[in-house]
Scaffold this motif. Structure first.
Motif, mmCIF file in Angstrom:
data_model
loop_
_atom_site.group_PDB
_atom_site.id
_atom_site.type_symbol
_atom_site.label_atom_id
_atom_site.label_comp_id
_atom_site.label_asym_id
_atom_site.label_seq_id
_atom_site.Cartn_x
_atom_site.Cartn_y
_atom_site.Cartn_z
ATOM 1 N N ASP A 1 0.831 -1.196 0.000
ATOM 2 C CA ASP A 1 0.000 0.000 0.000
ATOM 3 C C ASP A 1 0.868 1.249 0.000
ATOM 4 O O ASP A 1 0.596 2.226 -0.710
ATOM 5 C CB ASP A 1 -0.918 -0.023 1.227
ATOM 6 C CG ASP A 1 -1.978 1.060 1.179
ATOM 7 O OD1 ASP A 1 -2.453 1.388 0.065
ATOM 8 O OD2 ASP A 1 -2.333 1.594 2.234
ATOM 9 N N GLN A 2 1.948 1.202 0.801
ATOM 10 C CA GLN A 2 2.861 2.341 0.854
ATOM 11 C C GLN A 2 3.537 2.555 -0.499
ATOM 12 O O GLN A 2 3.713 3.692 -0.955
ATOM 13 C CB GLN A 2 3.925 2.106 1.941
ATOM 14 C CG GLN A 2 4.906 3.249 2.132
ATOM 15 C CD GLN A 2 4.217 4.529 2.599
ATOM 16 O OE1 GLN A 2 3.175 4.485 3.237
ATOM 17 N NE2 GLN A 2 4.809 5.672 2.263
ATOM 18 N N TYR A 3 3.912 1.457 -1.148
ATOM 19 C CA TYR A 3 4.509 1.555 -2.485
ATOM 20 C C TYR A 3 3.519 2.208 -3.457
ATOM 21 O O TYR A 3 3.868 3.131 -4.207
ATOM 22 C CB TYR A 3 4.898 0.170 -3.000
ATOM 23 C CG TYR A 3 5.099 0.125 -4.497
ATOM 24 C CD1 TYR A 3 6.275 0.595 -5.077
ATOM 25 C CD2 TYR A 3 4.086 -0.353 -5.342
ATOM 26 C CE1 TYR A 3 6.452 0.584 -6.454
ATOM 27 C CE2 TYR A 3 4.253 -0.362 -6.719
ATOM 28 C CZ TYR A 3 5.429 0.101 -7.272
ATOM 29 O OH TYR A 3 5.600 0.095 -8.633
ATOM 30 N N LEU B 1 1.164 4.214 -2.962
ATOM 31 C CA LEU B 1 0.891 5.624 -2.678
ATOM 32 C C LEU B 1 2.086 6.538 -2.920
ATOM 33 O O LEU B 1 1.914 7.715 -3.227
ATOM 34 C CB LEU B 1 0.425 5.778 -1.229
ATOM 35 C CG LEU B 1 -0.934 5.148 -0.886
ATOM 36 C CD1 LEU B 1 -1.177 5.203 0.609
ATOM 37 C CD2 LEU B 1 -2.058 5.852 -1.647
ATOM 38 N N SER B 2 3.305 6.002 -2.792
ATOM 39 C CA SER B 2 4.471 6.895 -2.810
ATOM 40 C C SER B 2 5.477 6.651 -3.929
ATOM 41 O O SER B 2 6.336 7.508 -4.176
ATOM 42 C CB SER B 2 5.211 6.790 -1.465
ATOM 43 O OG SER B 2 5.693 5.466 -1.266
ATOM 44 N N ALA B 3 5.419 5.530 -4.619
ATOM 45 C CA ALA B 3 6.418 5.235 -5.658
ATOM 46 C C ALA B 3 6.334 6.245 -6.794
ATOM 47 O O ALA B 3 5.238 6.607 -7.248
ATOM 48 C CB ALA B 3 6.224 3.816 -6.189
ATOM 49 N N ALA B 4 7.494 6.700 -7.258
ATOM 50 C CA ALA B 4 7.541 7.713 -8.318
ATOM 51 C C ALA B 4 7.950 7.135 -9.669
ATOM 52 O O ALA B 4 7.870 7.826 -10.688
ATOM 53 C CB ALA B 4 8.527 8.817 -7.921
ATOM 54 N N LYS C 1 6.831 4.017 -11.096
ATOM 55 C CA LYS C 1 6.030 2.809 -11.341
ATOM 56 C C LYS C 1 6.081 2.345 -12.792
ATOM 57 O O LYS C 1 6.010 1.147 -13.062
ATOM 58 C CB LYS C 1 4.572 3.068 -10.957
ATOM 59 C CG LYS C 1 4.343 3.300 -9.479
ATOM 60 C CD LYS C 1 2.893 3.669 -9.225
ATOM 61 C CE LYS C 1 2.660 4.000 -7.764
ATOM 62 N NZ LYS C 1 1.272 4.472 -7.530
#
Length: 259
Positions: A226-228, A230-233, A235
Motif C-alpha cells: 500500500d505504501q509503495y 501511494l508513494s512510488a515515483a 512505477k
C-alpha cells in the motif's frame, strides 16, 4: 543457460562426429552448412533468406505465425522447398535467434568485466523488446548458435581475466543472463497484457484494476505494498527498474567474487 560438456563428453562427441563424417551417416550441422563454401545454387533460397523472412513474420505477426507453410508463402516457394535447408522448427528457431543476436555488440575497447556484461544486458533487453517473440520461444536460452556463442564468449572472457575459476565464471555469467531474460520476459508479458485489454498507459491500467486493488488494500493485509502504491515515483519506468536490478546483481557478484 548455455550447454557445456566435460572433457570425456566432448571427446565422445568429436569422435561420433568424425565417425559419422567418415561413414557418411551424419549430416553436417546447420551452422557447418552455413559456413561451408556454397555450391552453385539451384534456387535463390538460402538459409539467410529463410532466417530473414522468419524474423519478419515473427516481428509482424508473432512467433506462433512462423510455420513452414507460412514461411514458404512469404518466400514464394513450395512448402517442401524450405525443408531442403532446415530440418524443422528447431532449426528455424535457431536461425531466427542467431540472426537477431548479431545486433548485440560491445566496442572493442571495452575490457572491464562489468562494463562488458552490463552493456550486453542492456542491449539484450532492448533486443527482446524489439522482438517480443524471443520471450516465448522454446529453449531459446540454451540454443547453440554462432552469434549467441560469440556473445557468451565475450562475456566469459571478460570475467575469466579476473582470475576466477571456470565454475565461478560460468555461474556469474548465467546469473546475469537469468536476470536479463527473466526481467525482459516479465516486461513483455505486462506490455502484451495491456495491449490485449486496450490499455495504453500505466495510469489507464491502474484505473482498470482499481476495483481489485482497492478491495485488497482495504483488508489491511498488505501495508508495505500500500505504501509503495501511494508513494512510488517510478512505477512505469521499466528501463530504470531494469537497470537498477541489473546493478544490484552486478554489485552482488563483484562483492561475492572480490572483483
Amino acid at each position: 543457460m548455455y550447454a557445456t560438456f566435460d572433457r570425456e563428453e566432448w571427446a565422445m562427441a568429436v569422435a561420433r562426429k568424425k565417425e559419422g563424417e567418415e561413414s557418411g551417416a551424419e549430416a553436417p550441422s546447420l551452422w557447418e552448412r552455413m559456413e561451408r563454401p556454397a555450391p552453385a545454387p539451384r534456387t535463390s533460397l538460402t538459409l539467410e533468406r529463410i532466417a530473414a523472412a522468419a524474423v519478419e513474420i515473427a516481428d509482424e505477426e508473432g512467433g506462433a505465425a512462423v510455420t513452414m507453410r507460412r514461411l514458404a508463402t512469404k518466400l514464394g516457394v513450395a512448402p517442401m522447398a524450405a525443408y531442403r535447408h532446415v530440418n524443422g522448427k528447431d532449426d528455424l528457431w535457431a536461425l531466427m535467434i542467431d540472426r537477431v543476436s548479431r545486433e548485440l555488440t560491445v566496442p572493442d575497447g571495452a575490457t572491464d568485466w562489468r562494463e562488458v556484461l552490463r552493456s550486453y544486458a542492456l542491449q539484450t533487453r532492448e533486443l527482446m523488446l524489439a522482438h517480443p517473440w524471443m520471450a516465448v520461444m522454446p529453449t531459446q536460452v540454451i540454443m547453440l548458435t554462432p552469434s549467441r556463442m560469440a556473445v557468451a564468449e565475450r562475456q566469459l572472457a571478460a570475467l575469466a581475466v579476473c582470475g576466477l575459476d571456470a565454475d565461478s565464471v560460468m555461474a556469474a555469467f548465467r546469473t546475469i543472463t537469468s536476470y536479463v531474460h527473466g526481467a525482459a520476459q516479465a516486461e513483455i508479458a505486462i506490455r502484451e497484457y495491456q495491449e490485449r485489454h486496450g490499455w495504453t498507459s500505466g495510469d489507464e491500467t491502474r484505473r482498470a484494476l482499481a476495483p481489485q486493488m482497492v478491495y485488497l488494500m482495504s483488508t489491511g493485509r498488505y501495508p508495505t505494498y500500500d505504501q509503495y502504491a501511494l508513494s512510488a515515483a517510478r512505477k512505469d519506468d521499466r528501463a530504470w527498474e531494469f537497470a537498477f536490478g541489473l546493478d544490484c546483481v552486478l554489485d552482488g557478484i563483484a562483492q561475492r567474487l572480490g572483483i
